[in-house]
Structure formats: C-alpha cells, structure tokens
Design an enzyme around this catalytic site. Structure first.
Site, PDB file in Angstrom:
ATOM      1  N   ARG A   1       0.737  -1.045   0.111  1.00 21.27           N
ATOM      2  CA  ARG A   1       0.027   0.341  -0.183  1.00 21.27           C
ATOM      3  C   ARG A   1       1.015   1.352  -0.050  1.00 21.27           C
ATOM      4  O   ARG A   1       1.233   1.015   0.599  1.00 21.27           O
ATOM      5  CB  ARG A   1      -0.970   0.383   1.609  1.00 21.27           C
ATOM      6  CG  ARG A   1      -2.029   0.703   1.258  1.00 21.27           C
ATOM      7  CD  ARG A   1      -2.848   0.838   2.201  1.00 21.27           C
ATOM      8  NE  ARG A   1      -2.689   0.744   3.634  1.00 21.27           N
ATOM      9  CZ  ARG A   1      -2.574   1.092   4.709  1.00 21.27           C
ATOM     10  NH1 ARG A   1      -4.534   1.031   4.319  1.00 21.27           N
ATOM     11  NH2 ARG A   1      -2.314   1.428   5.726  1.00 21.27           N
TER      12      ARG A   1
ATOM     13  N   ASP B   1      -1.703  -4.108  12.253  1.00 20.09           N
ATOM     14  CA  ASP B   1      -0.985  -4.744  10.937  1.00 20.09           C
ATOM     15  C   ASP B   1      -0.646  -6.324  10.981  1.00 20.09           C
ATOM     16  O   ASP B   1       0.148  -6.708  12.157  1.00 20.09           O
ATOM     17  CB  ASP B   1       0.364  -4.361  10.490  1.00 20.09           C
ATOM     18  CG  ASP B   1       0.642  -4.518   9.639  1.00 20.09           C
ATOM     19  OD1 ASP B   1       1.102  -5.251   8.718  1.00 20.09           O
ATOM     20  OD2 ASP B   1       1.047  -3.343   8.397  1.00 20.09           O
TER      21      ASP B   1
ATOM     22  N   ASP C   1       2.734  -7.684  10.223  1.00 25.41           N
ATOM     23  CA  ASP C   1       3.510  -7.705  10.952  1.00 25.41           C
ATOM     24  C   ASP C   1       3.262  -8.935  12.317  1.00 25.41           C
ATOM     25  O   ASP C   1       4.451  -9.355  12.876  1.00 25.41           O
ATOM     26  CB  ASP C   1       3.543  -6.535  11.651  1.00 25.41           C
ATOM     27  CG  ASP C   1       3.989  -5.181  10.994  1.00 25.41           C
ATOM     28  OD1 ASP C   1       4.356  -5.948   9.800  1.00 25.41           O
ATOM     29  OD2 ASP C   1       4.732  -4.211  10.710  1.00 25.41           O
TER      30      ASP C   1
ATOM     31  N   THR D   1      -0.873   7.727  -0.908  1.00 23.82           N
ATOM     32  CA  THR D   1      -2.422   7.595  -1.694  1.00 23.82           C
ATOM     33  C   THR D   1      -3.399   6.277  -1.230  1.00 23.82           C
ATOM     34  O   THR D   1      -4.725   6.410  -1.478  1.00 23.82           O
ATOM     35  CB  THR D   1      -1.629   7.350  -2.904  1.00 23.82           C
ATOM     36  OG1 THR D   1      -1.764   5.778  -3.225  1.00 23.82           O
ATOM     37  CG2 THR D   1      -1.744   8.657  -3.476  1.00 23.82           C
TER      38      THR D   1
END
Length: 207
Positions: free
Chosen positions: A102, A198, A201, A106
């Site tokens: 990602r 996340d 992670d 944006t």
C-alpha cells in the site's frame, strides 16, 4: 454477490484472542490458521460436486467429489497466514500469488508480484487477505485474477469495514465476500478500528 459475516462461537473466541495486543506471533498465527479452517465450511457450502461410484469394504456405492479445481490466491504477505488453514482441509488446492503493498500517501495498492496457476479459468478461486480495509488491495487482486481468466471467485478475510465492502460491491459485484467480523470504522491512517493491528507484522513478528 453476497456478503456473509460468519459468527460462529469458535471463530469469535479465536478472533478475540487475536485482537489482544499481548498475543504472541505464534498464537496469532495458530488462531488465524484455525479460523481459516472453520471458515472453509461456509465458503465451500455451494461448491459443485460430482457423483462417483466407489467401493467400500462392504459393497459398491455412490459418493461425491468436488468437481472444480480449487485455487487459493493469498495477497502477499498477510494473506499467506490464512492459506495454510484453508489448504489443510482442501489439500488438493493450488496456490497462486499476488504481491501488493500500500502506498502510504495515496493508500492505493502497488503490484510487485503475480504468479498464476494452470487452468484458473476452470477453477473455484478464493482470494485471501486477513484485512478488508479500504478495499483497494482486495479489488486489485481480484482484477488480476480476472485478467488470468478466473470467473468463479470468492473473497475471504478475517476483519472488514463497510468502506472496503462497499468498494468490492462496486468494483466486483460478481464476487462473494466472507468475513469473521465487520468492524465499525477506518482511522485516518487507513487502519481498521478496533481491528487487530497490522496483520502481516503480527503474523511474521516484524514489529
């Protein structure tokens, strides 16, 4: 297209364990694999079957087998965490890969890898990613699968928000969505709240 939240008690219990910030990467991965297995039952509810003749130790009889090949498409890297659990129950499934990251400015996905399998156009295809946040990565991965010729596609995630669901409804109205939870909101950084952090992670212990 259908949107299904699978609210099984075992799934809810394991998802709660995963949300806890103190949960180790080992326990996070194990619960993710187990949830993937539990979700398979609902995901495969309408998979086509063929009638075949077999022989038991007693006599010949009719049984059933899955008609179409099954292809799993994990979105690298977090999607790999759900793949093992699904493949445990569908060991003949093949695995294609889509690598996306990602853009933090944006929030749109950027492709860096894609590897299809054979006969994907004839297969029952499951695109997998634990999180459905903005919907950008999921939509991109499904578009890639369609470019490969995939037609019968389902998207499977662990945690979702309405914004991501709406994005897939708009971009891919022919794809069914399965999730274990519809969470309330995205924060200003594009993360699901309350979510579970996340997923990549936490799966791989990188933070």
């Amino acid at each position: 297209m259908s949107f299904t939240v699978i609210k099984h008690p075992l799934i809810l219990d394991k998802l709660t364990r995963m949300r806890r910030k103190e949960t180790s990467s080992k326990d996070f991965r194990e619960n993710l694999n187990e949830i993937g297995q539990l979700m398979v039952y609902e995901i495969f509810r309408d998979v086509p079957l063929s009638e075949i003749e077999i022989e038991t130790p007693v006599q010949k009889t009719l049984g059933y087998t899955i008609t179409k090949p099954v292809v799993l498409i994990p979105i690298i890297r977090a999607g790999l965490g759900m793949t093992e659990g699904i493949q445990t129950l569908v060991p003949t499934s093949r695995i294609a890969h889509v690598g996306l990251y990602r853009n933090e400015e944006t929030l749109e996905p950027v492709q860096y890898y894609a590897k299809p399998t054979q006969d994907i156009d004839k297969s029952f295809v499951i695109v997998v990613d634990p999180m459905l946040a903005t919907g950008g990565s999921a939509s991109k991965a499904i578009s890639i699968a369609k470019e490969w010729g995939a037609k019968n596609i389902k998207f499977v995630c662990l945690v979702s928000v309405q914004e991501g669901v709406d994005r897939l409804l708009k971009d891919h109205p022919d794809v069914d969505i399965y999730t274990a939870s519809l969470d309330p909101i995205l924060n200003e950084d594009g993360y699901i709240v309350p979510g579970l952090g996340d997923a990549g992670d936490r799966i791989f212990g990188t933070k």
